[in-house]
Design a protein around this motif. Structure first.
Motif, PDB file in Angstrom:
ATOM      1  N   ALA A  33       0.910  -1.000  -0.076  1.00 29.76           N
ATOM      2  CA  ALA A  33      -0.109  -0.058  -0.096  1.00 29.76           C
ATOM      3  C   ALA A  33       1.045   1.350   0.123  1.00 29.76           C
ATOM      4  CB  ALA A  33      -1.071  -0.010   1.280  1.00 29.76           C
ATOM      5  N   ASN A  34       1.951   1.286   0.743  1.00 27.39           N
ATOM      6  CA  ASN A  34       3.001   2.287   0.655  1.00 27.39           C
ATOM      7  C   ASN A  34       3.271   2.876  -0.799  1.00 27.39           C
ATOM      8  OD1 ASN A  34       5.049   4.251   2.084  1.00 27.39           O
ATOM      9  ND2 ASN A  34       6.264   2.866   0.941  1.00 27.39           N
ATOM     10  N   LEU A  89       5.987  11.134   2.137  1.00 27.20           N
ATOM     11  CA  LEU A  89       5.053  10.147   2.808  1.00 27.20           C
ATOM     12  C   LEU A  89       5.935   9.748   4.072  1.00 27.20           C
ATOM     13  CD1 LEU A  89       3.234   8.383  -0.177  1.00 27.20           C
ATOM     14  CD2 LEU A  89       2.490  10.615   1.078  1.00 27.20           C
ATOM     15  N   PRO A  90       4.851   9.502   5.193  1.00 25.03           N
ATOM     16  CA  PRO A  90       5.421   8.911   6.315  1.00 25.03           C
ATOM     17  C   PRO A  90       6.022   7.447   6.141  1.00 25.03           C
ATOM     18  CG  PRO A  90       3.199   9.827   6.723  1.00 25.03           C
ATOM     19  CD  PRO A  90       3.403   9.619   5.093  1.00 25.03           C
ATOM     20  N   PRO A  91       6.874   7.005   6.857  1.00 26.16           N
ATOM     21  CA  PRO A  91       7.665   5.771   6.935  1.00 26.16           C
ATOM     22  C   PRO A  91       6.534   4.694   7.015  1.00 26.16           C
ATOM     23  CG  PRO A  91       8.250   6.783   9.041  1.00 26.16           C
ATOM     24  CD  PRO A  91       7.490   7.823   8.057  1.00 26.16           C
ATOM     25  N   VAL A  92       6.871   3.523   6.848  1.00 24.99           N
ATOM     26  CA  VAL A  92       5.874   2.351   6.790  1.00 24.99           C
ATOM     27  C   VAL A  92       6.436   1.217   7.741  1.00 24.99           C
ATOM     28  CG1 VAL A  92       6.946   1.158   4.991  1.00 24.99           C
ATOM     29  CG2 VAL A  92       4.445   0.729   5.351  1.00 24.99           C
ATOM     30  N   VAL A  93       5.274   0.758   8.643  1.00 19.72           N
ATOM     31  CA  VAL A  93       5.734  -0.509   9.611  1.00 19.72           C
ATOM     32  C   VAL A  93       6.221  -1.401   8.639  1.00 19.72           C
ATOM     33  CG1 VAL A  93       3.524  -1.616   8.934  1.00 19.72           C
ATOM     34  CG2 VAL A  93       4.429  -1.799  11.188  1.00 19.72           C
ATOM     35  N   HIS A  94       7.328  -1.918   9.403  1.00 26.03           N
ATOM     36  CA  HIS A  94       8.159  -3.006   8.886  1.00 26.03           C
ATOM     37  C   HIS A  94       7.426  -4.550   9.038  1.00 26.03           C
ATOM     38  CE1 HIS A  94      12.087  -4.780   7.726  1.00 26.03           C
ATOM     39  NE2 HIS A  94      12.048  -5.580   8.815  1.00 26.03           N
ATOM     40  N   GLU A  95       7.230  -5.080   7.557  1.00 23.94           N
ATOM     41  CA  GLU A  95       6.711  -6.321   7.563  1.00 23.94           C
ATOM     42  C   GLU A  95       7.843  -7.131   7.168  1.00 23.94           C
ATOM     43  OE1 GLU A  95       2.255  -5.695   5.996  1.00 23.94           O
ATOM     44  OE2 GLU A  95       3.719  -5.099   4.629  1.00 23.94           O
ATOM     45  N   THR A  96       8.263  -8.126   8.216  1.00 27.87           N
ATOM     46  CA  THR A  96       9.253  -9.133   7.835  1.00 27.87           C
ATOM     47  C   THR A  96       9.090 -10.205   6.967  1.00 27.87           C
ATOM     48  OG1 THR A  96       8.823 -10.416   9.734  1.00 27.87           O
ATOM     49  CG2 THR A  96      10.188  -8.468  10.274  1.00 27.87           C
TER      50      THR A  96
END
Length: 201
Positions: free
Chosen positions: A48-49, A99-106
């Motif tokens: 999505a990011n 845009l804001p940083p995105v949560v880290h999906e490992t």
């Protein structure tokens, strides 16, 4: 007959579900076109990011600017691109993503390994990825969760794969890099312009 009809309905439903979840984008570059399939189901936040940048047209006019390979980084082979103008004086130290940083999906959570053609997010700390991405040229297991590339062991967030145009990526990876200490000589001598990135599905 009823069994056959039921089987066909289930197959149609499965195909419809697959099509609904599949998201493809075409990246038109000076070196040729690359089609990416984004795994919006496996890595929803990261995909999505990337699509937010695509939909805003932010990648239009951006560049692929970095290539790592055996002669400048024996541990991984990638090409990297995005909005950062890394070839400018001082490596564009004042760059701030729009845009804001995105949560880290490992990769442990998503199940997407850094294999040939997989696209992933560049980052510093976990949760700092924003506009910069890279495409793997060959398999790079050290970039997965638990891999040795980052001391934190969290790896990078993979979220899609090249489904057409990998020859373009390989050609870019083999292109000359400039001399100097910047990224240990990994910055392309002539960055590749990305003319546009558009959704096609």
């Amino acid at each position: 007959m009823k069994v056959f009809v039921m089987a066909m309905l289930l197959l149609a439903a499965a195909c419809a579900k697959k099509d609904e979840s599949a998201t493809r984008v075409v990246m038109e570059t000076d070196a040729g076109a690359v089609t990416l399939e984004l795994y919006t189901d496996k890595a929803p936040a990261t995909a999505a990011n990337f699509l937010n940048y695509v939909d805003e047209g932010a990648f239009d006019g951006s560049h692929i600017y970095r290539a790592t390979r055996e002669d400048n980084d024996p541990s991984i082979a990638i090409v990297q691109g995005g909005l950062w103008r890394a070839w400018e004086d001082g490596l564009d130290a004042d760059y701030t993503p729009p845009l804001p940083p995105v949560v880290h999906e490992t990769t442990e959570a998503t199940g997407i390994s850094h294999t040939d053609g997989v696209i992933s997010m560049a980052r510093v700390e976990p949760g700092s990825a924003s506009s910069e991405w890279f495409i793997n040229v060959g398999d790079n297991p050290s970039l997965d969760y638990g891999g040795a590339r980052n001391p934190d062991g969290q790896g990078f967030a993979a979220f899609g794969k090249v489904v057409d145009g990998m020859d373009v990526i390989r050609n870019i990876n083999a292109a000359p890099t400039r001399e100097g200490d910047d990224f240990a000589g990994q910055i392309l001598a002539e960055p590749i312009e990305i003319k546009s990135v558009k959704r096609v599905q």
